[in-house]
Every structure is written in structure tokens, then in C-alpha cells.
Scaffold this motif. Structure first.
Motif, short mmCIF file in Angstrom:
data_model
loop_
_atom_site.label_atom_id
_atom_site.label_comp_id
_atom_site.label_asym_id
_atom_site.label_seq_id
_atom_site.Cartn_x
_atom_site.Cartn_y
_atom_site.Cartn_z
N GLU A 54 57.15 56.86 -27.03
CA GLU A 54 58.03 55.90 -26.36
C GLU A 54 58.25 56.29 -24.90
OE1 GLU A 54 62.21 53.62 -27.26
OE2 GLU A 54 62.16 55.79 -27.54
N LYS A 55 58.46 57.57 -24.64
CA LYS A 55 58.67 58.04 -23.27
C LYS A 55 57.42 57.81 -22.42
CE LYS A 55 62.05 61.55 -24.63
NZ LYS A 55 62.34 63.00 -24.78
N ASP A 56 56.24 58.10 -22.98
CA ASP A 56 54.99 57.87 -22.25
C ASP A 56 54.78 56.39 -21.96
OD1 ASP A 56 54.45 60.55 -22.25
OD2 ASP A 56 53.01 60.48 -23.92
N LEU A 57 55.08 55.54 -22.96
CA LEU A 57 54.90 54.10 -22.79
C LEU A 57 55.83 53.57 -21.70
CD1 LEU A 57 53.77 51.36 -23.63
CD2 LEU A 57 55.48 51.28 -25.46
N ASN A 58 57.10 53.94 -21.76
CA ASN A 58 58.07 53.47 -20.76
C ASN A 58 57.69 53.95 -19.37
OD1 ASN A 58 59.53 52.21 -22.75
ND2 ASN A 58 61.00 53.87 -22.99
N SER A 59 57.23 55.19 -19.29
CA SER A 59 56.83 55.75 -17.99
C SER A 59 55.62 55.01 -17.43
CB SER A 59 56.50 57.24 -18.15
OG SER A 59 56.05 57.78 -16.93
N LEU A 60 54.66 54.69 -18.29
CA LEU A 60 53.45 53.99 -17.85
C LEU A 60 53.79 52.56 -17.42
CD1 LEU A 60 50.43 54.67 -17.63
CD2 LEU A 60 50.11 53.62 -19.87
N ILE A 61 54.67 51.91 -18.15
CA ILE A 61 55.09 50.55 -17.78
C ILE A 61 55.75 50.53 -16.41
CG2 ILE A 61 56.78 48.73 -18.32
CD1 ILE A 61 56.14 49.23 -21.30
N ARG A 62 56.63 51.48 -16.14
CA ARG A 62 57.30 51.56 -14.84
C ARG A 62 56.31 51.92 -13.73
NH1 ARG A 62 61.23 54.30 -17.97
NH2 ARG A 62 60.40 56.30 -17.23
N PHE A 63 55.42 52.86 -14.02
CA PHE A 63 54.46 53.34 -13.03
C PHE A 63 53.56 52.21 -12.54
CE2 PHE A 63 50.20 55.03 -12.08
CZ PHE A 63 50.51 55.88 -11.03
N ASN A 64 53.16 51.32 -13.44
CA ASN A 64 52.20 50.27 -13.10
C ASN A 64 52.83 48.99 -12.58
OD1 ASN A 64 49.43 51.30 -13.82
ND2 ASN A 64 50.48 51.66 -15.77
N ALA A 65 54.14 48.90 -12.62
CA ALA A 65 54.80 47.64 -12.27
C ALA A 65 54.47 47.17 -10.87
CB ALA A 65 56.31 47.79 -12.45
N ASP A 66 54.50 48.06 -9.89
CA ASP A 66 54.27 47.65 -8.50
C ASP A 66 52.82 47.27 -8.23
OD1 ASP A 66 56.91 48.00 -7.85
OD2 ASP A 66 56.65 50.08 -7.20
N ASP A 67 51.89 47.82 -8.99
CA ASP A 67 50.48 47.49 -8.79
C ASP A 67 50.17 46.03 -9.12
OD1 ASP A 67 49.70 49.88 -7.82
OD2 ASP A 67 48.68 50.58 -9.61
N THR A 68 50.99 45.42 -9.96
CA THR A 68 50.72 44.03 -10.34
C THR A 68 50.82 43.10 -9.15
OG1 THR A 68 53.05 43.65 -10.92
CG2 THR A 68 51.60 44.44 -12.66
N SER A 69 51.69 43.43 -8.20
CA SER A 69 51.88 42.57 -7.03
C SER A 69 50.72 42.64 -6.06
CB SER A 69 53.18 42.94 -6.30
OG SER A 69 54.30 42.75 -7.14
N THR A 70 50.07 43.79 -5.99
CA THR A 70 49.00 43.98 -5.01
C THR A 70 47.61 43.75 -5.58
OG1 THR A 70 49.03 46.35 -5.51
CG2 THR A 70 50.37 45.60 -3.66
N ARG A 71 47.39 44.17 -6.82
CA ARG A 71 46.04 44.09 -7.39
C ARG A 71 45.90 42.99 -8.44
NH1 ARG A 71 43.61 49.14 -9.70
NH2 ARG A 71 45.61 49.42 -10.76
N GLY A 72 46.96 42.70 -9.17
CA GLY A 72 46.90 41.70 -10.22
C GLY A 72 46.15 42.15 -11.45
N PHE A 73 45.77 43.44 -11.48
CA PHE A 73 45.01 43.98 -12.61
C PHE A 73 45.36 45.43 -12.83
CE2 PHE A 73 41.31 46.64 -13.71
CZ PHE A 73 41.15 46.25 -15.04
#
Length: 257
Positions: A54-73
Motif C-alpha cells: 500500500e505504501k509503495d502504491l500510494n508513493s508511486l501514484i503521488r510520484f507520477n501525478a505531475d508527469d500526466t500534465s506534461t507527458r500524458g503517459f
């Protein structure tokens, strides 16, 4: 000459009219972000609250959030090995920046709601899809048609459906050729193409798209076209979606220009 009050009133009225026209313009394109489907990866089990997964999943979700705005992938993993957490996410080709970030947040919330505490699952929306898994696939990913489904408009095409089906498939096939070309930078394929064509008295709007980490975009889309006669023969609109590619056609515009 306008008084300051009447001028202010005029400007406010103009602003409201502009907003109304914008809303009408967007709604006329039928741009939505409706939930389409989901699949919980029940074979991967569930996690306990507070555990490492759960901790790894939550961390990965937060880590990738900003990339969605710039890369979309996104194709990102927390670690190598059997206990890794992997996220694959992609926005539709016309969904950028804040719209893509919003779709990411919506997909994450939708996954948590529909697959509570599942270690993996897939969820599709009009403008994006999210795939969470314990399996860290190598890039480029091989074709996987297990998580594929189709949808169609309930209304049938009037007139010569055989001709309509053929010309629609021809349009989609042409778009595959465009999506399978190198982009302006010459580094990667476009993986996305849109087009329209008049068929009789109707205008058909179409889109094809591949997820940017797949091994063979053309192969996936051609397989999807072959599914249309089985699911959506003579329908006014249809789509085939999966975790490798998707395609869609409608008798109305459904994409941002």
C-alpha cells in the motif's frame, strides 16, 4: 455613450454570452469523460491496510501525478521483482495538461472505489485509462488481448450498412498508417491519428491510438478492426478498447481539435 454602470452591465452580459457559446461549442463536440469499464485483478490478491505494498502504491501514484500534465503517459514501477508495483497510464491524444491530470486523479479514485485494496486493476474512461499491476512488464510490451472489450451505439445505420461498414473500416485502416509513422522528432511513432470522411449523406469521425510502450501498434489496431464485424456491425458508433490500443468511430465529433 455608455454610463459606467451600463458599460459594466454590457461587459458582464458579453462575458456570460461568451461562456455560454464556449459551453455550447464543447458540448456540441460530445466531449465527455464518462466511466466506461473496469477489471479488478483478483488473481493478484488484496493488500492489508498499512502494508508495504500500500505504501509503495500510494508513493508511486503521488510520484507520477505531475508527469500526466506534461507527458500524458506513464509506465512506472516501484522496484524490480515479484513484489513491484507498476502503473501504466495514458490520456487520449487530444487530452492535455490539466485535463489529463484531472483524468488521472479521476482514474485513481475510480480504481480505489471499484477495486478496494486490490493489488491490481484496470479502469477505462473516455479520455484516459489506468492499469495497476504487480507485474512489471518489459518495454516495449508484447500484445495482450485478454483485457479487451467493445462498445457500440445502440442505433443502427440506415441504408446500405455493408457499404458503410467497409468504408468506415477503410478510414480506420488509413488512420493506422498515420499513427504508425514517426513523429516530427523522428524518434518515436505518433501512435495517434484522427480523421473524418463523408460516407453517403453522413460524416464519420474516427480515431485510432496505441499506448506508447507497446511493441507493435499496427498489429494491435488491425486486430481491433477485425473485431468490429463481430461486435458492432452496422452501428452508428463503436469502439474497441484494451490496454495496448483503442479505436473509435462516431457520426458526430467527439475529440478536441
Amino acid at each position: 455613450m455608455y454610463s459606467s454602470y451600463s458599460l459594466c452591465k454590457y461587459l458582464v452580459s458579453f462575458h456570460i454570452l461568451a461562456i455560454q457559446l464556449l459551453i455550447r461549442s464543447v458540448s456540441s463536440l460530445n466531449i465527455t469523460n464518462e466511466y466506461l469499464n473496469h477489471k479488478c485483478r483478483v488473481d493478484q490478491g488484496k493488500y492489508q491496510p498499512g502494508c508495504k505494498y500500500e505504501k509503495d502504491l500510494n508513493s508511486l501514484i503521488r510520484f507520477n501525478a505531475d508527469d500526466t500534465s506534461t507527458r500524458g503517459f506513464i509506465h512506472s514501477a516501484s522496484s524490480e521483482g515479484r513484489n513491484s508495483t507498476t502503473i501504466i497510464f495514458q490520456c487520449r491524444g487530444d487530452t492535455h495538461k490539466s485535463n489529463c491530470r484531472t483524468c488521472y486523479d479521476t482514474a485513481v479514485a475510480g480504481f480505489r472505489k471499484r477495486c478496494p485494496r486490490n493489488k491490481g486493476g484496470i479502469i477505462w474512461y473516455d479520455q484516459c485509462f489506468l492499469d495497476i499491476s504487480m507485474i512489471n512488464e518489459h518495454v516495449p510490451r508484447k500484445m495482450n488481448y485478454q483485457n479487451t472489450f467493445s462498445m457500440h451505439n445502440t442505433n443502427n445505420v440506415k441504408g446500405d450498412t455493408k457499404s458503410f461498414n467497409k468504408k468506415t473500416r477503410d478510414l480506420l485502416q488509413r488512420l493506422i498508417g498515420e499513427a504508425d509513422k514517426e513523429g516530427p522528432d523522428g524518434v518515436e511513432l505518433l501512435y495517434y491519428a484522427v480523421g473524418e470522411e463523408r460516407i453517403g449523406t453522413r460524416k464519420v469521425y474516427a480515431m485510432v491510438e496505441c499506448v506508447k510502450d507497446v511493441a507493435d501498434c499496427r498489429l494491435c489496431l488491425e486486430w481491433s478492426i477485425k473485431r468490429l464485424p463481430k461486435c458492432c456491425d452496422g452501428k452508428q458508433g463503436a469502439r474497441v478498447l484494451g490496454t495496448n490500443c483503442n479505436l473509435r468511430y462516431e457520426l458526430y465529433p467527439f475529440l478536441r481539435t
